[in-house]
Design a protein around this motif. Sequence first.
Motif, PDB file in Angstrom:
ATOM      1  N   UNK A   1      10.184 -54.368  -8.415  1.00  0.00           N
ATOM      2  CA  UNK A   1      10.764 -55.155  -9.352  1.00  0.00           C
ATOM      3  C   UNK A   1       9.411 -56.269  -9.699  1.00  0.00           C
ATOM      4  N   UNK A   2       9.190 -56.390 -10.923  1.00  0.00           N
ATOM      5  CA  UNK A   2       8.344 -57.516 -11.378  1.00  0.00           C
ATOM      6  C   UNK A   2       8.706 -58.827 -11.545  1.00  0.00           C
ATOM      7  N   UNK A   3       7.956 -59.771 -12.132  1.00  0.00           N
ATOM      8  CA  UNK A   3       8.417 -61.196 -12.141  1.00  0.00           C
ATOM      9  C   UNK A   3       9.769 -61.041 -13.034  1.00  0.00           C
ATOM     10  N   UNK A   4      10.771 -61.960 -12.660  1.00  0.00           N
ATOM     11  CA  UNK A   4      12.018 -62.188 -13.306  1.00  0.00           C
ATOM     12  C   UNK A   4      12.220 -63.585 -13.246  1.00  0.00           C
ATOM     13  N   UNK A   5      13.086 -64.130 -14.264  1.00  0.00           N
ATOM     14  CA  UNK A   5      13.680 -65.320 -14.102  1.00  0.00           C
ATOM     15  C   UNK A   5      14.887 -65.359 -13.271  1.00  0.00           C
ATOM     16  N   UNK A   6      15.479 -64.225 -13.170  1.00  0.00           N
ATOM     17  CA  UNK A   6      16.800 -64.190 -12.520  1.00  0.00           C
ATOM     18  C   UNK A   6      16.823 -62.893 -11.898  1.00  0.00           C
ATOM     19  N   UNK A   7      17.299 -62.766 -10.447  1.00  0.00           N
ATOM     20  CA  UNK A   7      17.210 -61.660  -9.812  1.00  0.00           C
ATOM     21  C   UNK A   7      18.897 -61.182  -9.439  1.00  0.00           C
ATOM     22  N   UNK A   8      19.233 -60.190  -8.652  1.00  0.00           N
ATOM     23  CA  UNK A   8      20.560 -59.738  -8.530  1.00  0.00           C
ATOM     24  C   UNK A   8      21.029 -60.350  -7.112  1.00  0.00           C
ATOM     25  N   UNK A   9      22.405 -60.111  -6.941  1.00  0.00           N
ATOM     26  CA  UNK A   9      23.071 -60.604  -5.679  1.00  0.00           C
ATOM     27  C   UNK A   9      23.773 -59.360  -5.262  1.00  0.00           C
ATOM     28  N   UNK A  10      24.016 -59.439  -4.004  1.00  0.00           N
ATOM     29  CA  UNK A  10      24.793 -58.288  -3.401  1.00  0.00           C
ATOM     30  C   UNK A  10      25.030 -58.617  -1.622  1.00  0.00           C
ATOM     31  N   UNK A  11      26.201 -59.279  -1.591  1.00  0.00           N
ATOM     32  CA  UNK A  11      26.932 -59.550  -0.312  1.00  0.00           C
ATOM     33  C   UNK A  11      26.638 -58.262   0.668  1.00  0.00           C
TER      34      UNK A  11
ATOM     35  N   UNK B   1      13.750 -51.418  -4.149  1.00  0.00           N
ATOM     36  CA  UNK B   1      12.633 -52.009  -5.308  1.00  0.00           C
ATOM     37  C   UNK B   1      12.432 -53.567  -5.156  1.00  0.00           C
ATOM     38  N   UNK B   2      12.952 -54.269  -4.212  1.00  0.00           N
ATOM     39  CA  UNK B   2      12.719 -55.584  -3.719  1.00  0.00           C
ATOM     40  C   UNK B   2      13.550 -56.396  -4.624  1.00  0.00           C
ATOM     41  N   UNK B   3      14.416 -55.574  -5.342  1.00  0.00           N
ATOM     42  CA  UNK B   3      15.417 -56.630  -6.226  1.00  0.00           C
ATOM     43  C   UNK B   3      16.126 -57.689  -5.533  1.00  0.00           C
ATOM     44  N   UNK B   4      16.423 -57.741  -4.121  1.00  0.00           N
ATOM     45  CA  UNK B   4      17.484 -58.557  -3.690  1.00  0.00           C
ATOM     46  C   UNK B   4      16.506 -59.564  -2.791  1.00  0.00           C
ATOM     47  N   UNK B   5      15.202 -59.522  -2.984  1.00  0.00           N
ATOM     48  CA  UNK B   5      14.573 -60.513  -1.902  1.00  0.00           C
ATOM     49  C   UNK B   5      15.077 -62.108  -2.274  1.00  0.00           C
TER      50      UNK B   5
END
Length: 368
Positions: A136-146, A158-162
């Motif tokens: 995933x590229x630069x984003x202002x906000x990222x996903x959450x997942x407990x 894709x690194x979306x939860x780092x």
Amino acid sequence: MIDKIVVDNFKCFDEMKLEMTTLNVFAGINSMGKSSAIQPLLLLRQSFEMNSLTKGVHLNGPWINIGTGYDFLNRNANEDYVKFAMTADGKEYYWKYDYDKKSDYQSIKETNAKGKELENINLFKPNFSYISADRIGPKRFYEQSFHQIYEMNQVGINGELFADYLAERGMTDRVTNKYALHKTAASDLLIYQTEAWLSEISPGIKLSSKKYQETGIVGMEYNVANDKFSPLNVGFGLSYVAPIVVSLLKAREGDLLILENPEAHLHPKGQRMMGELIARVASGRVQIIVETHSDHILNGIRLAVKNKIISRLNVRLNYFYQELTDDLAIGKRMVHKKMSPAILEDGRLSYWPEGFFDEWDKALEELL
């Protein structure tokens, strides 16, 4: 730990045997089989999670998408089957699949993989991690997942939860791998160690994240030279490498970590330091498979061998290439193969295959 991988009739490979060690580097020009050598592991992991490991293989799912049986079977196969074999902790397991051209599920023809002993293999443990080249590229906000952060210990394929991982665990989890600890970090807490290693790429980086529970997103800020920036304003490099760094630092002894193109969007110094970090983490008995096109990543690993950070015996290079072969059945055709030059104690290679990170020398010869 996985000691060997063998595949028959899979995609571009008639047959491929890979001896494995702690740190395994897959290199070669495009479309030579690097990704195809990794994919059997992802397919096995995927089928394990979908409760079909002893019944069949799901070609499409959360870890990887292959297509149908037509994409699964080697086009030059003499028989309609695909076989995966894996030696782990001294025991061999194999899966032989029937061929269904139009289906994305291939049934088991034969296997010896049974029982709960499979759960002791690092490929099937919860801490297995895979970070794809398509990050995933630069984003202002990222996903959450407990579930992914706590129960699966993942930062996302894709690194979306780092960002969520650092927000939840950065100030509580400690880096337990002593070989990976950065000496300038404030402590062994994950957040400080991540900042210290990212500072090797962009000096003075600080990270701060904020969770917005009502919307299920995480905000991320980079502090550079005492000024705050959103990920959108610090370039692709940091956003692409941060999930790699977090995955490496959170890894523990016995884990398996697969990384694709960790050098993406990094300048040469950052790539070299990434090679050193990968070698350091592997020294803590984390098994790593890294697919790379970077001679700087390779040089970072070679220097780690020379500087006694990792033993040369714990690094295996695999160079994938094609060779024209005269097949008696179908005539001349290109066959996918691999070579494995060794890294010597002083960081040199035992031999240097044609096409193996030699573009610098070729360009220099033309320039001179």
